[in-house]
Design a protein around this motif. Structure first.
Motif, PDB file in Angstrom:
ATOM      1  N   HIS A  71       6.914  -0.948 -29.032  1.00 41.08           N
ATOM      2  CA  HIS A  71       5.563  -0.410 -29.202  1.00 41.08           C
ATOM      3  C   HIS A  71       5.490   1.102 -29.050  1.00 41.08           C
ATOM      4  N   LYS A  72       6.537   1.737 -28.552  1.00 39.97           N
ATOM      5  CA  LYS A  72       6.526   3.190 -28.414  1.00 39.97           C
ATOM      6  C   LYS A  72       7.103   3.785 -29.684  1.00 39.97           C
ATOM      7  N   THR A  73       6.187   4.176 -30.563  1.00 35.74           N
ATOM      8  CA  THR A  73       6.592   4.567 -31.914  1.00 35.74           C
ATOM      9  C   THR A  73       7.384   5.864 -31.954  1.00 35.74           C
ATOM     10  N   ARG A  74       7.314   6.668 -30.920  1.00 36.59           N
ATOM     11  CA  ARG A  74       8.063   7.929 -30.920  1.00 36.59           C
ATOM     12  C   ARG A  74       9.500   7.749 -30.472  1.00 36.59           C
ATOM     13  N   LEU A  75       9.798   6.639 -29.831  1.00 32.69           N
ATOM     14  CA  LEU A  75      11.181   6.385 -29.423  1.00 32.69           C
ATOM     15  C   LEU A  75      12.014   6.002 -30.639  1.00 32.69           C
ATOM     16  N   THR A  76      13.317   6.174 -30.521  1.00 35.06           N
ATOM     17  CA  THR A  76      14.224   5.903 -31.630  1.00 35.06           C
ATOM     18  C   THR A  76      14.898   4.545 -31.461  1.00 35.06           C
ATOM     19  N   LEU A  77      15.614   4.159 -32.507  1.00 32.47           N
ATOM     20  CA  LEU A  77      16.373   2.909 -32.444  1.00 32.47           C
ATOM     21  C   LEU A  77      17.444   2.988 -31.364  1.00 32.47           C
ATOM     22  N   ASN A  78      18.018   4.175 -31.179  1.00 35.31           N
ATOM     23  CA  ASN A  78      19.010   4.332 -30.110  1.00 35.31           C
ATOM     24  C   ASN A  78      18.379   4.119 -28.737  1.00 35.31           C
ATOM     25  N   ASN A  79      17.142   4.600 -28.551  1.00 37.16           N
ATOM     26  CA  ASN A  79      16.461   4.395 -27.264  1.00 37.16           C
ATOM     27  C   ASN A  79      16.299   2.916 -26.952  1.00 37.16           C
ATOM     28  N   TYR A  80      15.994   2.120 -27.960  1.00 32.05           N
ATOM     29  CA  TYR A  80      15.835   0.676 -27.767  1.00 32.05           C
ATOM     30  C   TYR A  80      17.154  -0.085 -27.944  1.00 32.05           C
ATOM     31  N   ARG A  81      18.240   0.642 -28.266  1.00 32.05           N
ATOM     32  CA  ARG A  81      19.567   0.053 -28.450  1.00 32.05           C
ATOM     33  C   ARG A  81      19.600  -0.952 -29.594  1.00 32.05           C
ATOM     34  N   VAL A  82      18.896  -0.613 -30.652  1.00 32.83           N
ATOM     35  CA  VAL A  82      18.923  -1.423 -31.866  1.00 32.83           C
ATOM     36  C   VAL A  82      20.145  -1.015 -32.675  1.00 32.83           C
ATOM     37  N   GLN A  83      20.938  -1.997 -33.096  1.00 33.97           N
ATOM     38  CA  GLN A  83      22.156  -1.742 -33.843  1.00 33.97           C
ATOM     39  C   GLN A  83      22.155  -2.557 -35.128  1.00 33.97           C
ATOM     40  N   ALA A  84      23.181  -2.338 -35.932  1.00 36.31           N
ATOM     41  CA  ALA A  84      23.331  -3.116 -37.161  1.00 36.31           C
ATOM     42  C   ALA A  84      23.486  -4.585 -36.805  1.00 36.31           C
ATOM     43  N   GLY A  85      22.797  -5.434 -37.530  1.00 41.09           N
ATOM     44  CA  GLY A  85      22.823  -6.867 -37.254  1.00 41.09           C
ATOM     45  C   GLY A  85      21.672  -7.341 -36.392  1.00 41.09           C
ATOM     46  N   THR A  86      20.920  -6.395 -35.822  1.00 36.86           N
ATOM     47  CA  THR A  86      19.755  -6.775 -35.024  1.00 36.86           C
ATOM     48  C   THR A  86      18.673  -7.363 -35.927  1.00 36.86           C
ATOM     49  N   LYS A  87      18.074  -8.470 -35.487  1.00 36.71           N
ATOM     50  CA  LYS A  87      17.018  -9.115 -36.254  1.00 36.71           C
ATOM     51  C   LYS A  87      15.659  -8.732 -35.670  1.00 36.71           C
ATOM     52  N   LEU A  88      14.897  -8.002 -36.459  1.00 37.74           N
ATOM     53  CA  LEU A  88      13.574  -7.570 -36.036  1.00 37.74           C
ATOM     54  C   LEU A  88      12.506  -8.237 -36.887  1.00 37.74           C
ATOM     55  N   HIS A  89      11.336  -8.426 -36.274  1.00 32.40           N
ATOM     56  CA  HIS A  89      10.182  -8.983 -36.980  1.00 32.40           C
ATOM     57  C   HIS A  89       9.083  -7.936 -37.060  1.00 32.40           C
ATOM     58  N   PHE A  90       8.420  -7.894 -38.204  1.00 24.72           N
ATOM     59  CA  PHE A  90       7.253  -7.028 -38.389  1.00 24.72           C
ATOM     60  C   PHE A  90       6.051  -7.961 -38.481  1.00 24.72           C
ATOM     61  N   THR A  91       5.241  -7.993 -37.414  1.00 22.00           N
ATOM     62  CA  THR A  91       4.240  -9.059 -37.285  1.00 22.00           C
ATOM     63  C   THR A  91       2.918  -8.516 -36.787  1.00 22.00           C
ATOM     64  N   PRO A  92       1.795  -9.183 -37.113  1.00 21.82           N
ATOM     65  CA  PRO A  92       0.486  -8.753 -36.576  1.00 21.82           C
ATOM     66  C   PRO A  92       0.430  -8.913 -35.069  1.00 21.82           C
ATOM     67  N   CYS A  93      -0.264  -8.008 -34.405  1.00 18.85           N
ATOM     68  CA  CYS A  93      -0.431  -8.103 -32.948  1.00 18.85           C
ATOM     69  C   CYS A  93      -1.477  -9.148 -32.586  1.00 18.85           C
ATOM     70  N   HIS A  94      -2.560  -9.229 -33.359  1.00 24.12           N
ATOM     71  CA  HIS A  94      -3.625 -10.185 -33.065  1.00 24.12           C
ATOM     72  C   HIS A  94      -3.312 -11.524 -33.731  1.00 24.12           C
ATOM     73  N   LYS A  95      -3.313 -12.564 -32.930  1.00 14.66           N
ATOM     74  CA  LYS A  95      -3.045 -13.908 -33.415  1.00 14.66           C
ATOM     75  C   LYS A  95      -4.035 -14.877 -32.787  1.00 14.66           C
ATOM     76  N   THR A  96      -4.105 -16.046 -33.376  1.00 18.64           N
ATOM     77  CA  THR A  96      -5.037 -17.053 -32.874  1.00 18.64           C
ATOM     78  C   THR A  96      -4.442 -17.778 -31.672  1.00 18.64           C
ATOM     79  N   LEU A  97      -5.213 -17.882 -30.617  1.00 19.40           N
ATOM     80  CA  LEU A  97      -4.805 -18.578 -29.400  1.00 19.40           C
ATOM     81  C   LEU A  97      -5.876 -19.593 -29.047  1.00 19.40           C
ATOM     82  N   ARG A  98      -5.457 -20.804 -28.785  1.00 20.28           N
ATOM     83  CA  ARG A  98      -6.404 -21.836 -28.350  1.00 20.28           C
ATOM     84  C   ARG A  98      -6.547 -21.776 -26.838  1.00 20.28           C
TER      85      ARG A  98
END
Length: 712
Positions: A82-109
């Motif tokens: 969620h910290k958009t100014r940080l880099t992939l290195n800061n989060y230790r994201v490497q090749a082969g990492t599986k990321l999802h691009f998803t809505p924040c608001h979802k339905t909850l019962r």
């Protein structure tokens, strides 16, 4: 990563062992959940910011929709990037990492305290404490800091290797698709509060265009772009003020009726961590969670008969939801009460049900201007004198004293000794006993400091039994004493004094007379009328079904006709109560029960092998017998110096003024207990100013668990 089998050209940074060259970039595959598609982002470098990654993902998707609610989610590590100014290195994201691009608001019962099931759009990326605030603001429930979310307990689940004893051994037939459940919030006058009838469900879900889903964990629905109610928020708020009479069958799925203290403790294992988001705690879209009042500390709750109509109207949703949570805790035997108390609660519930069918007339209170002036003058006087002014107490130089003949008993194992008589004097938080009144000026036989004691009632109106159970802790050890009064009036005065002493207050406190009147009112509601064989039945009363008003235990012990007669008998003295007063009286009576506000956990003290029961209240910790629930020791939060979690051993460490307690939690994560203590202290720090802004940074500091909480 790009490779070239040639001499090192300009722009390539690395030489591989086989002689080829690489430029240090790689490809990253991102799954867009609401489009159910994957996009490949090429030329990725570790210094790429999360914000730029999101921009590249939107460009690669090539779809013109509103992306403002989307964020990057790392499923494997259960974290939001969620910290958009940080880099992939800061989060230790490497090749082969599986990321999802998803809505924040979802339905909850959500299952509300009144058992209604509602679907709300919730921000799954925010911490639970802030998600609860958004939900409560939308539903009109004031003081969201008093509530939290928890998972439903699993039937037949085992805690610490021991079964809860509530499993049926059979798998229930799967319900139909809950999306097809229709909204029905009508109150049927033919039956009141049926527990087994099919009543109102949740408003029907209407999937919006582009509503794509992928499977979540355990077969649960995963992600979607969301769905909204078919009904209006105004209609929903109306049903939250006066809840539907009959909850849906689905509302009871997964709920257990505790039969032991272990069962009660296992019900608290599902509390979510307030300092983590829903997604970080494996909550997925369309999952069901329970929204409940967690700490049992209710800020500025109106008193029965309050003339402040503006206040009552503004807080009507919260009042009803507190009443409903109290009602279901009684009916499901989560809180123990006597038979007489059960009949009183049933009579109040009957009055609420009858009044909810009628239009309510609001009595005009004082004008807003006059009311504000009176409050301002009172607050000024409080600030100058340090406490609320009591009209009946004028001599501030005298020290109030309570004295009289009482029967007493010191409980001991394997003893058949009965009550003895003595002259007791209560003064300055101390209880002294003498052989008779003439010797009260001399040396006391026994003197007990009741500051911070545990005072619990043991009353039976029918048997004319008015007892007070006292448990006090002193340097000499724990002292247990039972006082038996001869009348209701005597009991009310002594019980009020003991209650104030448990809070560290003496009879000089202005609330003493109010405590006495509340205890007398509580006893009067349990009084049996003389003409109990022919109670007065209102002409507009619908069919009375006892199974809807009392617990299953009472139904097994007494016949249905006998219970109905007792309910009508108790109700004959409550027929003048308005709807809101009936609810507030129910809440006050609930708060007077010995087990009110105590949340149970099974723990094991460091270095021992014995399971113990730990009860947490809003102002104290209680060690109890796990089989009988008898009090053994009490620690006040006011004497606590620090508390923290040892994450290596998963133990909770609590420092008191005179000792340190180290324990492991067997029925839940130790973080739940840590957060409960910190949350209770946070609520105690609230001021009387209605316009105060809560310091949520302080809440996270007290409940976080990463650093020890310290009381200064």
């Amino acid at each position: 990563m790009d490779f070239k089998n040639m001499t090192n050209p300009e722009g390539y940074k690395f030489t591989l062992p086989d002689g080829r060259y690489a430029d240090g970039t790689w490809d990253l595959i991102i799954y867009i959940t609401n489009l159910e598609t994957e996009v490949t982002i090429t030329g990725i470098e570790g210094n790429l910011s999360i914000g730029d990654l999101m921009l590249k993902t939107v460009q690669a998707a090539g779809v013109q929709i509103d992306w403002s609610d989307h964020m990057v989610w790392w499923e494997e590590k259960k974290i939001w990037l969620h910290k958009t100014r940080l880099t992939l290195n800061n989060y230790r994201v490497q090749a082969g990492t599986k990321l999802h691009f998803t809505p924040c608001h979802k339905t909850l019962r959500l299952q509300l305290p009144d058992m209604q099931l509602v679907d709300r759009r919730v921000d799954f990326s925010k911490n639970v404490v802030f998600a609860v605030q958004e939900v409560c603001n939308e539903l009109g429930i004031n003081h969201a800091e008093e509530l939290s979310m928890l998972r439903k307990p699993e039937k037949g689940s085992k805690q610490n290797g021991k079964s809860t004893g509530t499993g049926t051994g059979r798998k229930k037939k799967q319900r139909g698709d809950r999306d097809s459940m229709a909204s029905s919030n009508s109150n049927e006058a033919a039956s009141i509060g049926s527990l087994d009838g099919i009543g109102p469900a949740t408003p029907t879900r209407k999937p919006s265009p582009g509503n794509y889903r992928t499977p979540g964990q355990n077969g649960n629905p995963g992600y979607s772009s969301g769905s909204n109610y078919s009904g209006s928020i105004e209609n929903l708020n109306t049903s939250l003020v006066n809840s539907p009479q009959r909850p849906s069958r689905e509302a009871f799925d997964g709920l257990i009726r505790p039969t032991s203290y272990r069962d009660k403790a296992s019900m608290n294992a599902g509390w979510l961590d307030s300092n983590k988001s829903l997604m970080e705690q494996d909550v997925r879209e369309n999952d069901t969670l329970m929204l409940r009042f967690k700490y049992y500390v209710f800020y500025n709750l109106p008193q029965p008969g309050s003339s402040d109509i503006k206040h009552v109207r503004a807080d009507s949703v919260r009042i009803n939801q507190i009443y409903e949570q109290a009602k279901w805790s009684i009916l499901r035997e989560e809180v123990e009460c006597t038979h007489e108390e059960m009949m009183m609660f049933a009579a109040l519930q009957l009055q609420v049900s009858m009044q909810s069918q009628k239009p309510q007339q609001e009595v005009d209170g004082p004008s807003d201007g006059q009311d504000d002036i009176d409050k301002a003058l009172t607050n000024l006087q409080v600030s100058l004198e340090g406490q609320t002014v009591s009209p009946g107490h004028t001599d501030i130089t005298s020290v109030p004293e309570l004295s009289g003949v009482l029967r007493y008993l010191k409980p001991k194992k394997f003893t058949l000794k009965g009550y003895k008589k003595a002259w007791f004097v209560f003064r300055d938080l101390h209880l002294s006993s003498y052989k008779n009144e003439e010797e009260s000026n001399g040396q006391a036989i026994q003197r007990i400091n009741l500051k911070g004691c545990e005072a619990s009632p043991d009353v039976s109106i029918a048997a004319e039994k008015f007892c007070i159970k006292l448990l006090s802790v002193s340097p000499e050890g724990t002292q247990e004493l039972i006082l038996r009064c001869d009348s209701e009036d005597q009991y009310a005065k002594w019980m009020a004094a003991c209650r104030l002493a448990s809070k560290g207050k003496s009879m000089a406190d202005s609330t003493y007379s109010l405590e006495v009147e509340e205890i007398k009112a509580f006893l009067s509601m349990q009084q049996s009328k003389k003409d109990s064989n022919n109670p007065i039945i209102p002409t507009d009363m619908p069919e009375l079904k006892p199974e809807n008003f009392v617990s299953p235990r009472a139904l097994k012990k007494y016949k249905a006709k006998e219970i109905a007669r007792s309910i009508l008998d108790a109700h004959s003295g409550l027929q003048t109560l308005s709807l809101i007063d009936a609810k507030l009286n129910y809440i006050k009576a609930w708060q007077a029960l010995p087990e009110y506000g105590i949340t149970f956990f099974v723990v094991r003290t460091h270095g021992t092998r014995k399971d113990e029961l730990l009860g947490l209240a809003y102002n104290r910790m209680i060690k109890m017998d796990i089989n009988t629930g008898d009090l053994q020791k009490t620690w006040r939060y006011s004497t606590m110096t620090h508390w923290n979690v040892n994450w290596e051993t998963r133990e909770l460490i609590i420092g008191m003024e005179d000792e340190q307690i180290q324990m492991a939690c067997l029925t839940c994560d130790c973080k739940i207990v840590h957060e409960y203590i910190g949350g209770s202290i946070f609520l105690a720090l609230r001021k009387q100013d209605k316009n105060q802004v809560l310091d949520m940074d302080m809440f996270m500091k007290l409940t976080g668990g990463s650093e020890s909480g310290v009381l200064e």
